[in-house]
Design an enzyme around this catalytic site. Sequence first.
Site, mmCIF file in Angstrom:
data_model
loop_
_atom_site.group_PDB
_atom_site.id
_atom_site.type_symbol
_atom_site.label_atom_id
_atom_site.label_comp_id
_atom_site.label_asym_id
_atom_site.label_seq_id
_atom_site.Cartn_x
_atom_site.Cartn_y
_atom_site.Cartn_z
ATOM 1 N N GLU A 110 0.840 -1.196 0.000
ATOM 2 C CA GLU A 110 0.000 0.000 0.000
ATOM 3 C C GLU A 110 0.880 1.252 0.000
ATOM 4 O O GLU A 110 1.931 1.275 0.640
ATOM 5 C CB GLU A 110 -0.867 -0.045 1.268
ATOM 6 C CG GLU A 110 -2.024 0.909 1.270
ATOM 7 C CD GLU A 110 -2.931 0.714 2.494
ATOM 8 O OE1 GLU A 110 -3.401 -0.413 2.747
ATOM 9 O OE2 GLU A 110 -3.125 1.710 3.191
ATOM 10 N N ASP A 112 -0.005 5.415 0.506
ATOM 11 C CA ASP A 112 -1.166 6.246 0.864
ATOM 12 C C ASP A 112 -0.916 7.733 0.929
ATOM 13 O O ASP A 112 0.066 8.162 1.531
ATOM 14 C CB ASP A 112 -1.633 5.924 2.304
ATOM 15 C CG ASP A 112 -1.994 4.485 2.518
ATOM 16 O OD1 ASP A 112 -2.507 3.877 1.588
ATOM 17 O OD2 ASP A 112 -1.749 3.990 3.641
ATOM 18 N N GLU A 114 -3.425 10.353 2.818
ATOM 19 C CA GLU A 114 -4.664 10.407 3.594
ATOM 20 C C GLU A 114 -4.875 11.829 4.083
ATOM 21 O O GLU A 114 -3.934 12.473 4.544
ATOM 22 C CB GLU A 114 -4.574 9.483 4.806
ATOM 23 C CG GLU A 114 -4.432 8.030 4.418
ATOM 24 C CD GLU A 114 -4.065 7.143 5.591
ATOM 25 O OE1 GLU A 114 -4.719 6.116 5.758
ATOM 26 O OE2 GLU A 114 -3.121 7.492 6.329
#
Length: 333
Positions: A110, A112, A114
């Site tokens: 992953e 990310d 955010e």
Amino acid sequence: MVFFRIPFLFASFLCFFSLLVSGSSRNFPILDFEEGYNPLFGDDNLVLLKDGKSVHLHLDERTGSGFVSQDLYLHGFFSASIKLPSDYTAGVVVAFYMSNGDMFAKNHDEIDFEFLGNIRGKDWRIQTNIYGNGSTSIGREERYGLWFDPSEDFHEYSILWTESLIIFYVDNVPIREVKRTATMGGDFPSKPMTLYATIWDGSTWATNGGKYKVNYKYAPYIAEFSNFILHGCAVDPTEQSSSCDHSQKSIPIPSGMTPSQRAKMESLRKKHLTYSYCYDRIRYKTPPSECVINPDEAERLRIFDPVTFGKGRRHRGKIHHHSHPRQAESASA
Ligand SMILES: *[C@@H]1O[C@H](CO)[C@@H](O)[C@H](O)[C@H]1NC(C)=O
């Protein structure tokens, strides 16, 4: 017609000039939504605008919403312009990320971006993180204060992922670089991933560890997305090929940052980095091996280092990963 030509030439000149200044990332092809993405969840809460180039993701009492890239990518440059919901946004989470959690339940990767909403009058906070091969017990979060109001205008958020490094950019300025080290092993994301964008109710962890919940009096919360760039090596999920043929690309995927981009990154981090796992001695007595300790950053972020500086307090972030956006959604419904 002369008055048309002059602005056009001037605009072209500006365009060319900005390419020179910003490096290479602005000249990648921009896709219509339907060329690169599919809706993921939220039904009517995903609104494709008439121009086909922009999408609004709504969060209301019923559901959040999200979209997912049609292709799986191994390495590349991925970008979207995002305008975040304004006003009271505590508990609201907007995420733009890559993952293969739907294919690898136990050892997913992953990368990310955010965005964590906030109570009125306080800024959105932005967080970056990576996981590799299921390394969810080691969060590699960093947080930054923004130097603009991300709910006022569109800003570009980009991820460069190569075999040897990951760079996060805001408006084409690098804010973080993760260089793969041998000791990281599988913790460096290395399997093909798809791109996701979601808005969801993160009441339980997003704002001060869940102290402030989403208030649906202010719904719908709307995150706007446009300028979709998916400039990567699309791979066939059945083949699981693990090579990226860069030579196929007429516009090459960058292999890293220029010295002037690095200087910009460093000065930006000096002002805006507010948390890095590399300086969090409560979580990691010894910083993970890929951490490059910068004395300026260490000094500024020493509230997270009770070992060296003796006045720590627990940071309020929680580990979270995005492998199941739909579950996150239904959990909050
Ligand atoms: C990734 O995880 C799997 C399963 O846990 C393991 O067998 C494999 O060796 C790991 N790969 C790397 C590169 O660490």
